[in-house]
Design an enzyme around this catalytic site. Structure first.
Site, short mmCIF file in Angstrom:
data_model
loop_
_atom_site.label_atom_id
_atom_site.label_comp_id
_atom_site.label_asym_id
_atom_site.label_seq_id
_atom_site.Cartn_x
_atom_site.Cartn_y
_atom_site.Cartn_z
N TYR A 150 -21.56 -13.59 -6.52
CA TYR A 150 -20.92 -14.42 -5.10
C TYR A 150 -20.08 -15.78 -4.85
O TYR A 150 -19.83 -15.84 -6.33
CB TYR A 150 -22.16 -15.94 -5.83
N ARG A 151 -19.56 -15.22 -3.76
CA ARG A 151 -17.94 -16.16 -4.03
C ARG A 151 -18.55 -16.55 -2.75
O ARG A 151 -18.29 -15.79 -1.28
CB ARG A 151 -17.12 -14.59 -3.99
N TRP A 201 -6.01 -12.23 0.26
CA TRP A 201 -5.57 -11.69 1.39
C TRP A 201 -6.10 -10.59 1.93
O TRP A 201 -6.02 -8.79 1.81
CB TRP A 201 -4.43 -11.57 1.72
N LEU A 239 -16.54 -0.81 -6.37
CA LEU A 239 -15.64 -0.21 -6.90
C LEU A 239 -15.27 0.13 -8.24
O LEU A 239 -15.80 1.14 -8.90
CB LEU A 239 -14.33 0.60 -6.04
N LYS A 255 -27.35 -11.01 -16.69
CA LYS A 255 -26.33 -11.20 -17.23
C LYS A 255 -25.99 -12.39 -17.50
O LYS A 255 -25.82 -13.86 -16.38
CB LYS A 255 -24.86 -10.37 -16.41
N GLY A 304 -22.63 -13.04 -19.78
CA GLY A 304 -21.60 -13.52 -19.93
C GLY A 304 -21.66 -13.40 -22.04
O GLY A 304 -22.57 -11.98 -22.13
N GLY A 363 -18.53 -8.26 -15.21
CA GLY A 363 -19.55 -8.20 -14.82
C GLY A 363 -19.60 -6.74 -14.57
O GLY A 363 -21.22 -6.19 -14.24
N ASP A 364 -18.35 -6.23 -13.85
CA ASP A 364 -19.03 -4.93 -12.72
C ASP A 364 -19.26 -3.74 -14.36
O ASP A 364 -19.50 -2.85 -13.69
CB ASP A 364 -17.33 -5.05 -11.92
N ASP A 369 -15.11 -5.63 -6.36
CA ASP A 369 -16.75 -4.83 -7.15
C ASP A 369 -16.90 -3.79 -8.00
O ASP A 369 -17.16 -3.48 -9.04
CB ASP A 369 -16.78 -6.24 -7.64
#
Length: 317
Positions: free
Chosen positions: A171-172, A106, A35, A229, A231, A261-262, A33
């Site tokens: 948020y994850r 992973w 990067l 943001k 969307g 978003g990034d 994100d």
């Protein structure tokens, strides 16, 4: 010309896999994100500013190729730490018929989890030279709790010395010990923020309420400027007296919403740092996001982006 700024984007660089089926042929890219934001920030920003990516990678071939990619994009890598005992994280993207994406990760052995740690000591000295620090909730979530707290304490002191801090929610849930830990940490980040670039869906998932509740909560933070943001609905300004009548058209062609978003954050921040208004920053951010979601993967080729931007400009003449 605005004064030259050194900007650090902090987070995790990952290998991105895009595959339609397994077994089969996959597209292998570089992403993550912050990067993604660093790359789009670099593309949109005046050349006299410098954009750095601060992360940790391994000494393996993929890690070196990731660094080569960043450098080719003009993102500086002097502050990418190398850990021979670890590797970069990997994620795969699956998209539905509407372009909405889901991810599998992973990253258990990701070198970025050891950022700012030298043995038992915390070390943020690599950030001292910068004028602005950009991070996201993912940047914080991948770190041990004591490192998160140390980083936010460092940001507090950094701002008191004149530095600026920009933040994006991202948020994850799976990355956090609990929702409460995430809420507390992200709330602290917003309280330290100079440029706020949250997403409506993230904020509602974290704190509940309506859009009006989110906007009202941000009015209680000392953020100097920012945008929410939303969307396809387009962004709205935060903590600003501007009353914009700009319409943000929906994208006509949606293939993959990864990095929507990034890319918005990168272009929005570039416009602000180049002295633009919040309104102009929102327009540029929405334009970048609308283009990016028309292609697969997080970071679309620079030539493709430039061609699309020129096409849109010609259509307005």
């Amino acid at each position: 010309m605005t004064q030259k700024l050194n900007i650090a984007c902090i987070g995790e660089a990952m290998i991105e896999l895009v595959a339609d089926k397994v077994p089969g042929t996959a597209s292998v890219n570089v992403a993550g994100d912050t990067l993604n934001t660093a790359v789009y920030l670099r593309r949109a920003l005046s050349e006299h500013h410098e954009v750095y990516f601060v992360t940790a990678l391994g000494n393996d071939l993929l890690s070196q190729q990731m660094i080569t990619f960043m450098r080719a994009e003009g993102v500086r890598t002097e502050h990418v730490a190398r850990n021979p005992a670890q590797l970069p994280g990997i994620y795969s993207i699956t998209t539905d018929t509407n372009g909405e994406r889901s991810f599998d990760y992973w990253r258990q052995n990701s070198a970025a989890k050891n950022l700012f740690q030298k043995g038992n000591r915390l070390d943020f000295s690599s950030l001292e030279k910068f004028d602005l620090i950009y991070a996201s909730a993912i940047s914080l979530a991948i770190l041990p709790n004591r490192v998160r707290e140390g980083f936010l304490n460092w940001v507090d002191a950094f701002r008191r010395k004149g530095g600026q801090f920009a933040f994006d929610s991202n948020y994850r849930p799976a990355l956090w010990e609990s929702k409460q830990v995430a809420c507390d940490c992200i709330d602290r980040a917003w309280s330290l923020c100079d440029v706020a670039i949250p997403s409506l869906d993230d904020e509602m998932a974290l704190y509940g309420g309506t859009e009006a509740d989110v906007v009202g909560r941000f009015a209680t933070y000392p953020s100097r400027q920012g945008a929410l943001k939303r969307g396809a609905l387009g962004p709205i300004p935060l903590n600003s007296n501007i009353s914009t009548s700009v319409e943000f058209p929906r994208a006509h062609f949606v293939v993959d919403t990864t990095a929507a978003g990034d890319s918005f954050s990168g272009a929005f921040l570039a416009s602000i740092l180049d002295g633009g208004s919040v309104e102009n920053a929102m327009i540029l951010g929405h334009e970048y996001a609308s283009i990016v979601i028309g292609f697969r993967g997080a970071i679309i080729p620079r030539d493709t982006l430039n061609e699309q931007l020129m096409t849109r400009t010609r259509s307005l003449v």
